[in-house]
Design an enzyme around this catalytic site. Structure first.
Site, PDB file in Angstrom:
ATOM      1  N   TYR A 170      -2.711  -8.954   8.082  1.00 16.81           N
ATOM      2  CA  TYR A 170      -3.111 -10.290   7.644  1.00 16.81           C
ATOM      3  C   TYR A 170      -2.183 -11.386   8.161  1.00 16.81           C
ATOM      4  O   TYR A 170      -2.607 -12.322   8.827  1.00 16.81           O
ATOM      5  CB  TYR A 170      -3.170 -10.317   6.115  1.00 16.81           C
ATOM      6  CG  TYR A 170      -3.427 -11.666   5.500  1.00 16.81           C
ATOM      7  CD1 TYR A 170      -4.697 -12.211   5.498  1.00 16.81           C
ATOM      8  CD2 TYR A 170      -2.392 -12.385   4.925  1.00 16.81           C
ATOM      9  CE1 TYR A 170      -4.926 -13.446   4.937  1.00 16.81           C
ATOM     10  CE2 TYR A 170      -2.622 -13.620   4.361  1.00 16.81           C
ATOM     11  CZ  TYR A 170      -3.887 -14.146   4.367  1.00 16.81           C
ATOM     12  OH  TYR A 170      -4.104 -15.369   3.808  1.00 16.81           O
TER      13      TYR A 170
ATOM     14  N   GLY B 181       4.219  -9.125   1.493  1.00 17.50           N
ATOM     15  CA  GLY B 181       3.717  -8.318   2.593  1.00 17.50           C
ATOM     16  C   GLY B 181       2.782  -7.237   2.094  1.00 17.50           C
ATOM     17  O   GLY B 181       2.084  -7.433   1.102  1.00 17.50           O
ATOM     18  N   LEU B 182       2.793  -6.107   2.788  1.00 20.04           N
ATOM     19  CA  LEU B 182       1.922  -4.978   2.452  1.00 20.04           C
ATOM     20  C   LEU B 182       0.460  -5.397   2.383  1.00 20.04           C
ATOM     21  O   LEU B 182      -0.257  -5.075   1.444  1.00 20.04           O
ATOM     22  CB  LEU B 182       2.337  -4.338   1.126  1.00 20.04           C
ATOM     23  CG  LEU B 182       3.650  -3.559   1.166  1.00 20.04           C
ATOM     24  CD1 LEU B 182       3.906  -2.908  -0.174  1.00 20.04           C
ATOM     25  CD2 LEU B 182       3.634  -2.514   2.259  1.00 20.04           C
ATOM     26  N   CYS B 183       0.051  -6.170   3.362  1.00 17.82           N
ATOM     27  CA  CYS B 183      -1.359  -6.526   3.386  1.00 17.82           C
ATOM     28  C   CYS B 183      -1.893  -6.350   4.802  1.00 17.82           C
ATOM     29  O   CYS B 183      -2.670  -7.145   5.288  1.00 17.82           O
ATOM     30  CB  CYS B 183      -1.592  -7.938   2.874  1.00 17.82           C
ATOM     31  SG  CYS B 183      -0.435  -9.122   3.493  1.00 17.82           S
ATOM     32  N   GLY B 184      -1.448  -5.300   5.452  1.00 17.80           N
ATOM     33  CA  GLY B 184      -1.979  -4.990   6.767  1.00 17.80           C
ATOM     34  C   GLY B 184      -1.573  -6.038   7.781  1.00 17.80           C
ATOM     35  O   GLY B 184      -0.473  -6.569   7.726  1.00 17.80           O
TER      36      GLY B 184
END
Lengths: 289, 137
Positions: A96, A91-94
């Protein structure tokens, strides 16, 4: 009013988070560059291949008016389809994954409503978890795949898809992935992998063929499926890192803003407490007079 | 200017070679062909084997496998599934792959994917030949 100690703690915690997001941004930037290089490195091949395919298709079309037939070109009524969903493992990709999963879900639900039975093939843990939790039928899953992917692995995957298709197990294979436009802009896209649609235009130069053009076209079609899958996966990979880099960049910036705001409040609180203390001292002194 | 062929060897993950060469010999799916400058336009499917080309009067080799060949106006495009220079070939791995494929072919088990095993064997053999016979000194 929060105490000085509370504010100092919060500032420290935000600063720690900021360090992490900044480090992640730098890592994603490096990965993005590598992923982009891979996309760029694959272009000469696909350009060359596309050119040959177009010419061969034109030659075959020109040779016989009756029309060329091949299992991979055959359009069937869709009653069972396979949908490839490409998301990221982490995760931690906005937004996306959220964007892709949302459009994938809409696509799948629409198909189901139209009476089509849909199986999913997930690439990436995020999408897999999402659809598994909602008990969609998942045919196959590739997790921890994109980062280390090689062409040979993709080839195997594509051959599997082709054999599903030509054995009639599925009537179409769709690919839902995120197209890479730039580091800051990615688009959820869908592409029909099978049946193959041939490029329409193009002229056929006078070629020598060491084998019948039809045969050549047939093996090119197989390769074409592999290639479009490979390219889409490369793009999805680049998109992921682009999205993560942008997300981490704005997270770092938000953290800066927050630190600034907190520091301002900290100063105000500190000033207020000094003022109170002063008043106390002064009024104490006045009382003595 | 001397008449040369513009040879490009391209795989899906990189451009392996982009040179002007005097001649090139490569494995089509049903046998080797040699191309010289002035060759007619040609499209063909490739097999696995060694690609030999002459650069500055010296022969050089690549192990290639699968893909397509396009010749047009003295430009030779080799769109191979894989292409390795002798230095890049891992002899140990190629040997293992050849043995594995041979075992699968000789196992008498009819459920194996015959074509895949055979092409794996060809690929490994091509790599071995190129690596052992033409190691760059």
């Amino acid at each position: 009013m929060p105490s000085l100690l509370d504010l100092r703690r919060r500032i420290r915690s935000v600063r720690n988070t900021q360090q992490i997001t900044r480090a992640m941004k730098i890592v994603s930037a490096a990965r993005l560059r590598r992923a982009q290089d891979r996309v760029i490195a694959s272009r000469p091949y696909s350009r060359g291949f596309g050119e040959v395919l177009q010419q061969i298709a034109a030659a075959v079309r020109g040779a016989e008016a009756s029309g060329f037939e091949h299992p991979l070109l055959e359009r069937r009524e869709e009653s069972r389809i396979l949908v490839f969903v490409v998301t990221s493992d982490r995760g931690l990709c906005g937004a996306y994954n959220a964007n892709l999963v949302k459009s994938a879900r809409r696509f799948v639900d629409d198909k189901v409503k139209a009476g089509v039975s849909v199986d999913l093939h997930t690439v990436g843990r995020k999408g897999d978890e999402f659809f598994r939790k909602r008990s969609y039928s998942i045919r196959d899953a590739h997790i921890q795949f994109l980062a280390q992917m090689t062409y040979l692995q993709v080839e195997e995957m594509a051959h599997q898809l082709v054999s599903y298709y030509s054995e009639g197990e599925y009537d179409a294979v769709y690919l839902l992935y995120t197209e890479f436009r730039s580091a800051a802009s990615q688009m959820s896209t869908q592409k029909k992998l099978l049946p193959v649609s041939l490029p329409e235009d193009g002229e056929a130069p006078e070629y020598l063929f060491d084998q019948p053009a039809e045969e050549l076209l047939a093996s090119m079609l197989n390769q074409y499926v592999v290639l479009s899958l490979y390219q889409s996966l490369l793009e999805a990979n680049a998109s992921e890192h682009g999205a993560r880099m942008t997300a981490m960049d704005s997270a770092t910036r938000n953290a800066s803003d927050m630190i600034q705001k907190l520091t301002m409040r900290l100063n105000r609180v500190r000033q207020a407490s000094i003022t109170t203390e002063l008043i106390e001292v002064v009024s104490g002194a006045q009382a003595l007079e | 200017m001397k008449h040369l062929l513009h040879l490009q060897v391209i795989t899906p993950d990189r451009m392996v070679l982009d040179e002007y060469v005097a001649r090139v010999t490569l494995p089509e799916s049903d046998g080797y062909v040699t191309l010289l400058p002035g060759h007619a336009a040609l499209v063909a499917e490739l097999g696995a084997g060694e690609l030999e080309y002459e650069l500055d009067g010296k022969p050089r080799w690549l192990a290639i496998c699968g893909g397509f060949l396009q010749v047009q106006d003295d430009a030779v495009k080799v769109l191979a599934n894989s292409a390795l220079t002798p230095a890049e070939i891992d002899i140990g791995r190629a040997k293992q792959a050849a043995e594995r494929a041979q075992q699968r072919l000789g196992s008498g088990d009819y459920t194996i994917d015959y074509r895949r095993a055979a092409s794996a064997l060809h690929r490994a053999q091509a790599r071995l030949t190129v690596a052992t016979a033409h190691m760059e000194h």
